[in-house]
Design a protein around this motif. Structure first.
Motif, mmCIF file in Angstrom:
data_model
loop_
_atom_site.group_PDB
_atom_site.id
_atom_site.type_symbol
_atom_site.label_atom_id
_atom_site.label_comp_id
_atom_site.label_asym_id
_atom_site.label_seq_id
_atom_site.Cartn_x
_atom_site.Cartn_y
_atom_site.Cartn_z
ATOM 1 N N TYR A 3 0.846 -1.203 0.000
ATOM 2 C CA TYR A 3 0.000 0.000 0.000
ATOM 3 C C TYR A 3 0.877 1.247 0.000
ATOM 4 C CZ TYR A 3 -3.908 -2.975 1.612
ATOM 5 O OH TYR A 3 -4.881 -3.922 1.741
ATOM 6 N N GLN A 4 1.881 1.255 0.855
ATOM 7 C CA GLN A 4 2.751 2.415 1.005
ATOM 8 C C GLN A 4 3.530 2.700 -0.279
ATOM 9 O OE1 GLN A 4 2.469 4.236 3.620
ATOM 10 N NE2 GLN A 4 4.191 5.636 3.460
ATOM 11 N N GLU A 5 4.032 1.674 -0.930
ATOM 12 C CA GLU A 5 4.796 1.878 -2.165
ATOM 13 C C GLU A 5 3.924 2.483 -3.266
ATOM 14 O OE1 GLU A 5 8.122 -1.692 -1.847
ATOM 15 O OE2 GLU A 5 6.097 -2.172 -2.548
ATOM 16 N N ASN A 6 2.721 1.952 -3.427
ATOM 17 C CA ASN A 6 1.802 2.527 -4.421
ATOM 18 C C ASN A 6 1.448 3.961 -4.060
ATOM 19 O OD1 ASN A 6 1.230 0.560 -6.492
ATOM 20 N ND2 ASN A 6 0.273 -0.665 -4.893
ATOM 21 N N TYR A 7 1.137 4.167 -2.802
ATOM 22 C CA TYR A 7 0.755 5.506 -2.335
ATOM 23 C C TYR A 7 1.873 6.515 -2.617
ATOM 24 C CZ TYR A 7 -0.198 9.279 0.992
ATOM 25 O OH TYR A 7 -0.400 10.492 1.582
ATOM 26 N N LEU A 8 3.098 6.185 -2.264
ATOM 27 C CA LEU A 8 4.214 7.108 -2.471
ATOM 28 C C LEU A 8 4.474 7.351 -3.952
ATOM 29 C CD1 LEU A 8 6.690 5.956 0.323
ATOM 30 C CD2 LEU A 8 5.098 7.895 0.345
ATOM 31 N N SER A 9 4.322 6.335 -4.765
ATOM 32 C CA SER A 9 4.484 6.505 -6.204
ATOM 33 C C SER A 9 3.445 7.482 -6.751
ATOM 34 C CB SER A 9 4.369 5.147 -6.900
ATOM 35 O OG SER A 9 4.458 5.314 -8.299
ATOM 36 N N TRP A 10 2.198 7.317 -6.321
ATOM 37 C CA TRP A 10 1.132 8.201 -6.805
ATOM 38 C C TRP A 10 1.269 9.605 -6.235
ATOM 39 C CZ3 TRP A 10 -2.980 3.930 -5.709
ATOM 40 C CH2 TRP A 10 -2.864 2.938 -6.695
ATOM 41 N N LEU A 11 1.810 9.708 -5.043
ATOM 42 C CA LEU A 11 2.071 11.012 -4.448
ATOM 43 C C LEU A 11 3.115 11.764 -5.278
ATOM 44 C CD1 LEU A 11 1.750 13.059 -2.164
ATOM 45 C CD2 LEU A 11 3.274 11.635 -0.770
ATOM 46 N N ARG A 12 4.160 11.068 -5.685
ATOM 47 C CA ARG A 12 5.172 11.688 -6.553
ATOM 48 C C ARG A 12 4.565 12.048 -7.912
ATOM 49 N NH1 ARG A 12 8.424 7.903 -3.642
ATOM 50 N NH2 ARG A 12 8.053 6.284 -5.183
ATOM 51 N N ASP A 13 3.680 11.189 -8.423
ATOM 52 C CA ASP A 13 2.994 11.489 -9.682
ATOM 53 C C ASP A 13 2.178 12.781 -9.557
ATOM 54 O OD1 ASP A 13 3.987 9.153 -10.807
ATOM 55 O OD2 ASP A 13 2.087 8.061 -10.658
ATOM 56 N N ALA A 14 1.509 12.953 -8.428
ATOM 57 C CA ALA A 14 0.688 14.153 -8.208
ATOM 58 C C ALA A 14 1.567 15.401 -8.199
ATOM 59 C CB ALA A 14 -0.100 14.035 -6.904
ATOM 60 N N HIS A 15 2.722 15.305 -7.592
ATOM 61 C CA HIS A 15 3.640 16.440 -7.573
ATOM 62 C C HIS A 15 4.067 16.791 -9.000
ATOM 63 C CE1 HIS A 15 7.349 18.724 -6.796
ATOM 64 N NE2 HIS A 15 6.744 19.071 -5.665
ATOM 65 N N ALA A 16 4.412 15.781 -9.780
ATOM 66 C CA ALA A 16 4.801 16.013 -11.171
ATOM 67 C C ALA A 16 3.626 16.581 -11.979
ATOM 68 C CB ALA A 16 5.296 14.713 -11.799
ATOM 69 N N MET A 17 2.425 16.093 -11.704
ATOM 70 C CA MET A 17 1.236 16.573 -12.398
ATOM 71 C C MET A 17 1.032 18.068 -12.133
ATOM 72 S SD MET A 17 -2.686 15.220 -11.872
ATOM 73 C CE MET A 17 -2.712 15.635 -10.116
ATOM 74 N N GLU A 18 1.248 18.500 -10.894
ATOM 75 C CA GLU A 18 1.079 19.920 -10.569
ATOM 76 C C GLU A 18 2.172 20.772 -11.200
ATOM 77 O OE1 GLU A 18 -1.587 21.135 -9.621
ATOM 78 O OE2 GLU A 18 -2.590 19.432 -8.694
ATOM 79 N N LYS A 19 3.368 20.233 -11.338
ATOM 80 C CA LYS A 19 4.424 20.952 -12.064
ATOM 81 C C LYS A 19 4.014 21.137 -13.527
ATOM 82 C CE LYS A 19 7.982 21.471 -9.209
ATOM 83 N NZ LYS A 19 8.531 22.775 -8.898
ATOM 84 N N GLN A 20 3.449 20.070 -14.111
ATOM 85 C CA GLN A 20 2.976 20.137 -15.489
ATOM 86 C C GLN A 20 1.844 21.157 -15.602
ATOM 87 O OE1 GLN A 20 1.459 16.439 -17.077
ATOM 88 N NE2 GLN A 20 1.026 17.336 -19.062
ATOM 89 N N ALA A 21 0.929 21.146 -14.651
ATOM 90 C CA ALA A 21 -0.193 22.087 -14.680
ATOM 91 C C ALA A 21 0.308 23.524 -14.625
ATOM 92 C CB ALA A 21 -1.136 21.806 -13.509
ATOM 93 N N GLU A 22 1.268 23.784 -13.754
ATOM 94 C CA GLU A 22 1.812 25.141 -13.643
ATOM 95 C C GLU A 22 2.416 25.588 -14.971
ATOM 96 O OE1 GLU A 22 4.949 27.757 -10.965
ATOM 97 O OE2 GLU A 22 5.162 25.571 -10.998
ATOM 98 N N GLU A 23 3.189 24.725 -15.577
ATOM 99 C CA GLU A 23 3.832 25.041 -16.851
ATOM 100 C C GLU A 23 2.787 25.326 -17.942
ATOM 101 O OE1 GLU A 23 7.400 25.516 -19.149
ATOM 102 O OE2 GLU A 23 7.213 25.129 -17.016
ATOM 103 N N MET A 24 1.776 24.472 -18.033
ATOM 104 C CA MET A 24 0.730 24.658 -19.049
ATOM 105 C C MET A 24 -0.026 25.960 -18.817
ATOM 106 S SD MET A 24 -0.902 20.850 -19.752
ATOM 107 C CE MET A 24 -1.913 20.971 -18.318
ATOM 108 N N LEU A 25 -0.399 26.225 -17.574
ATOM 109 C CA LEU A 25 -1.146 27.437 -17.257
ATOM 110 C C LEU A 25 -0.318 28.689 -17.550
ATOM 111 C CD1 LEU A 25 -2.728 26.231 -13.899
ATOM 112 C CD2 LEU A 25 -4.005 26.789 -15.990
ATOM 113 N N GLU A 26 0.948 28.655 -17.192
ATOM 114 C CA GLU A 26 1.812 29.813 -17.458
ATOM 115 C C GLU A 26 1.951 30.075 -18.955
ATOM 116 O OE1 GLU A 26 5.429 28.915 -15.356
ATOM 117 O OE2 GLU A 26 4.734 29.952 -13.552
ATOM 118 N N LYS A 27 2.145 29.020 -19.730
ATOM 119 C CA LYS A 27 2.297 29.189 -21.183
ATOM 120 C C LYS A 27 1.013 29.751 -21.791
ATOM 121 C CE LYS A 27 6.459 27.611 -21.550
ATOM 122 N NZ LYS A 27 7.548 28.560 -21.592
ATOM 123 N N MET A 28 -0.119 29.197 -21.385
ATOM 124 C CA MET A 28 -1.384 29.671 -21.945
ATOM 125 C C MET A 28 -1.648 31.123 -21.525
ATOM 126 S SD MET A 28 -5.139 27.977 -21.774
ATOM 127 C CE MET A 28 -6.485 28.658 -22.722
#
Length: 168
Positions: A3-28
């Motif tokens: 459970y913990q390994e999956n959770y931490l992997s998805w937590l890191r994915d969420a962080h990367a997703m928000e970095k992507q969101a920031e970049e997309m929003l700034e460009k637009m």
């Protein structure tokens, strides 16, 4: 995986997703010239996104793990590709508004899953943080959907006028 390994992997994915969101929003946002309401709401959501990144980083730090630099970088590269691709569309603002709404729905689904994973992994504080972030994403998605007709109408009116730029 535990459970913990999956959770931490998805937590890191969420962080990367928000970095992507920031970049997309700034460009637009940097390209918008004729849609002040959309630009203002996107700028507000950029600030929310930065706060979300900080909140996610606190959860990551509390879990005694680190964010994935590779995932963060790949998210930024993907966002750059999306921004560049949109620049060539004659209806860039409409496609961007639609894509933004779709991305918000993706984020809502990711946080919904992450809440369940956090609860199963025993991180009730993380679940609370993800619920807070999900509410912000829902608010942005609602705004995007409710204002999509306005953006579309403004684009169509501008594009019907000779010698008037409408795409951004």
């Amino acid at each position: 995986m535990t459970y913990q390994e999956n959770y931490l992997s998805w937590l890191r994915d969420a962080h990367a997703m928000e970095k992507q969101a920031e970049e997309m929003l700034e460009k637009m946002t940097s390209r918008l010239e004729h849609y002040p309401d959309l630009k203002a709401r996107l700028q507000q959501h950029i600030e929310e996104t930065r706060q979300q990144q900080q909140m996610l980083q606190q959860v990551i730090d509390r879990q005694d793990t680190s964010n994935s630099t590779m995932k963060d970088m790949m998210g930024k590269v993907a966002a750059m590709g999306q921004a560049v691709g949109g620049m060539f569309a004659s209806d860039e603002v409409v496609k961007g508004a639609i894509s933004g709404y779709v991305f918000e729905q993706f984020e809502i689904a990711c946080y919904t899953s992450l809440i369940a994973a956090a609860e199963l992994a025993g991180d009730s504080e993380g679940a609370r943080v993800f619920e807070q972030i999900r509410e912000q994403e829902k608010a942005m998605a609602d705004w995007a959907l409710n204002h999509l007709p306005d953006v579309t109408e403004q684009f169509m009116v501008r594009s019907a006028q000779p010698d008037t730029e409408a795409k951004k």
